[in-house]
Write a protein that holds these residues in place. Structure first.
Motif, mmCIF file in Angstrom:
data_model
loop_
_atom_site.group_PDB
_atom_site.id
_atom_site.type_symbol
_atom_site.label_atom_id
_atom_site.label_comp_id
_atom_site.label_asym_id
_atom_site.label_seq_id
_atom_site.Cartn_x
_atom_site.Cartn_y
_atom_site.Cartn_z
ATOM 1 N N VAL A 144 0.831 -1.197 0.000
ATOM 2 C CA VAL A 144 0.000 0.000 0.000
ATOM 3 C C VAL A 144 0.869 1.251 0.000
ATOM 4 C CG1 VAL A 144 -1.843 1.259 1.189
ATOM 5 C CG2 VAL A 144 -1.760 -1.243 1.333
ATOM 6 N N PHE A 200 -2.294 -6.433 4.046
ATOM 7 C CA PHE A 200 -1.919 -5.150 3.455
ATOM 8 C C PHE A 200 -0.707 -4.606 4.209
ATOM 9 C CE2 PHE A 200 -6.230 -5.791 2.136
ATOM 10 C CZ PHE A 200 -6.274 -5.277 0.852
ATOM 11 N N THR A 252 3.184 -2.064 3.999
ATOM 12 C CA THR A 252 3.876 -0.932 3.373
ATOM 13 C C THR A 252 5.369 -1.193 3.196
ATOM 14 O OG1 THR A 252 4.204 0.092 5.545
ATOM 15 C CG2 THR A 252 2.252 0.767 4.287
#
Length: 199
Positions: A43, A107, A109
């Motif tokens: 993300v 999800f 990063t």
């Protein structure tokens, strides 16, 4: 208007003191076929086009105006530092926590995955703690990590609502992202179930 076009939008409405507030989500392009067999999605957050309030002020204009108000009421607070923490840490954390809570996907990063979700924020009303919820318009686009121009799915969110028991606008805005992530996860699950049912 055709009946099918009416139901292209998934809409929920709430009426308060004679005013209406509507949240809507729409798949504007693509489908969920690319998610088959995937376990994780990277993300990234894009605020480059984000404007604030009915006047559609830039981030700098909003922060400058808000910092003056905070300085008058909370002299010890450095609002710009608070804002940077809000944008760079709290919002991503809220979004990821909510997405992972409501999805079978992970999800992240900090990992390289086959696909990347770009959370592009477009418009926000910060809200007023105690009586007015924050609102967010955003576009969520799933792309090929190696070729960001290649889009697989795009979802538009309009007037997503955020509020909390907290007493600051920043907390209200952060809840907009938690709600967006939750609705995204629900929509992905629904579309994946439909896809499996059609096989």
């Amino acid at each position: 208007m055709k009946r099918s076009s009416v139901f292209n939008w998934c809409v929920s409405a709430m009426f308060l003191t004679g005013f209406s507030s509507v949240f809507a989500q729409k798949i504007s392009s693509g489908n969920v076929a690319f998610l088959e067999g995937e376990t994780a999605i990277r993300v990234v957050f894009d605020n480059s086009k984000l404007v604030y309030g009915d006047l559609k002020r830039s981030e700098e204009a909003y922060v400058s105006a808000r910092a003056k108000v905070v300085a008058r009421n909370e002299a010890k607070e450095d609002f710009r530092k608070t804002w940077e923490r809000h944008v760079n840490r709290n919002i991503p954390r809220k979004f990821l926590t909510s997405a992972n809570k409501n999805s079978d996907l992970q999800f992240v990063t900090d990992s390289l995955t086959n696909y990347t979700l770009i959370v592009k924020s477009l418009w926000m009303i910060p809200g007023e703690p105690g009586w007015k919820k924050a609102r967010l318009n955003a576009t969520l686009t799933f792309v090929d990590t190696q070729n960001l121009e290649r889009e697989y799915l795009k979802i538009d969110f309009k007037r997503i609502k955020g509020g909390s028991m907290g007493k600051t606008r920043n907390l209200y805005m952060e809840e907009c992202y938690a709600k967006t992530a939750k609705e995204m996860a629900r929509l992905l699950k629904k579309q994946q179930r439909k896809k499996r049912g059609s096989l």
